[in-house]
Enzyme design. Structure first.
Site, PDB file in Angstrom:
ATOM      1  CG  ASP A  15      53.566 127.026  90.190  1.00 27.59           C
ATOM      2  OD1 ASP A  15      53.405 127.486  91.350  1.00 27.59           O
ATOM      3  OD2 ASP A  15      54.140 127.676  89.301  1.00 27.59           O
ATOM      4  CG  HIS A  16      57.591 124.952  91.390  1.00 29.32           C
ATOM      5  ND1 HIS A  16      57.120 124.882  90.080  1.00 29.32           N
ATOM      6  CD2 HIS A  16      58.490 125.965  91.408  1.00 29.32           C
ATOM      7  CE1 HIS A  16      57.724 125.809  89.363  1.00 29.32           C
ATOM      8  NE2 HIS A  16      58.558 126.482  90.141  1.00 29.32           N
ATOM      9  CB  CYS A  72      51.607 129.960  89.835  1.00 26.89           C
ATOM     10  SG  CYS A  72      51.279 131.398  88.801  1.00 26.89           S
ATOM     11  N   GLY A  73      53.674 131.482  91.310  1.00 32.35           N
ATOM     12  CA  GLY A  73      54.552 132.553  91.774  1.00 32.35           C
ATOM     13  C   GLY A  73      53.944 133.933  91.646  1.00 32.35           C
ATOM     14  CB  THR A  74      53.406 136.223  88.876  1.00 29.29           C
ATOM     15  OG1 THR A  74      52.935 135.385  87.803  1.00 29.29           O
ATOM     16  CG2 THR A  74      54.915 136.374  88.821  1.00 29.29           C
ATOM     17  N   GLY A  75      50.873 134.391  89.969  1.00 26.92           N
ATOM     18  CA  GLY A  75      49.438 134.234  89.754  1.00 26.92           C
ATOM     19  C   GLY A  75      49.045 134.383  88.297  1.00 26.92           C
ATOM     20  N   GLY A  77      50.458 133.081  85.325  1.00 24.83           N
ATOM     21  CA  GLY A  77      50.434 131.876  84.493  1.00 24.83           C
ATOM     22  C   GLY A  77      49.266 130.970  84.793  1.00 24.83           C
ATOM     23  CG  HIS A 105      31.447 145.005  90.555  1.00 26.96           C
ATOM     24  ND1 HIS A 105      32.006 146.251  90.361  1.00 26.96           N
ATOM     25  CD2 HIS A 105      30.563 145.160  91.575  1.00 26.96           C
ATOM     26  CE1 HIS A 105      31.484 147.115  91.221  1.00 26.96           C
ATOM     27  NE2 HIS A 105      30.606 146.470  91.972  1.00 26.96           N
ATOM     28  NE  ARG A 116      58.549 131.829  93.367  1.00 28.33           N
ATOM     29  CZ  ARG A 116      58.991 131.255  92.259  1.00 28.33           C
ATOM     30  NH1 ARG A 116      59.004 131.933  91.110  1.00 28.33           N
ATOM     31  NH2 ARG A 116      59.426 130.010  92.288  1.00 28.33           N
ATOM     32  NE  ARG A 143      28.730 146.397  82.726  1.00 26.79           N
ATOM     33  CZ  ARG A 143      28.528 147.274  83.681  1.00 26.79           C
ATOM     34  NH1 ARG A 143      28.883 147.011  84.915  1.00 26.79           N
ATOM     35  NH2 ARG A 143      27.975 148.439  83.418  1.00 26.79           N
TER      36      ARG A 143
END
Length: 153
Positions: A15-16, A72-75, A77, A105, A116, A143
């Site tokens: 994203d931006h 994205c900013g935090t990853g 979303g 794994h 960010r 798994r």
């Protein structure tokens, strides 16, 4: 060893908030002769990460790109959006050991970066680790097979 395939490109999306880091990553991939497909965004104007995450995830599922890198900013979303796709195993990583374990794994097929919160140098290190770590298989394969909805007893 690396997980890249010569016949298909690496997928990229952001994203931006991740746009500037994505541009740095594109330059890094180009300088290492790694082909990529950019699903956007293509500017730093405010936008919605699902608009770029869904096409990238669909391309991973279809085998048109492998692996992919998203930010994205935090990853959070973009990672949540990517993981809505059954064939995607997107891993949010901010330390090299997390990137290594996500591949070894969890057979992660998309590296998610918190744009960010990490420096570009660290992002490139995470990419190197992610791309050079093979999936270990063995007990981890069982798994992985249970991850899709309906595959767990």
């Amino acid at each position: 060893m690396n997980i890249l395939r010569n016949d298909i490109p690496v997928g990229l999306c952001s994203d931006h908030a991740g746009y500037e880091l994505k541009a740095i990553i594109e330059g890094y991939l180009e300088s290492n002769n790694i082909s990529f497909e950019d699903f956007g965004t293509f500017s730093s104007e405010s936008c919605d990460y699902p608009d770029f995450a869904h096409p990238c995830a669909a391309a991973v599922e279809a085998g048109k790109v492998y692996p992919a890198i998203a930010m994205c900013g935090t990853g959070n979303g973009i990672g949540m959006t990517l993981n809505k796709h059954q064939g995607v195993r997107a891993a949010l990583c901010w330390e090299p050991e997390l990137a290594r374990l996500a591949r070894a794994h969890n057979d992660a097929n998309i590296l998610v970066l918190p744009a960010r919160f990490i420096a570009p140098e660290l992002a490139l290190e995470l990419i190197d680790v992610f791309l050079s770590t093979p999936f270990e298989g063995g007990r981890h394969q069982r798994r992985i097979g249970k991850m899709p909805v309906g595959n767990c007893k």
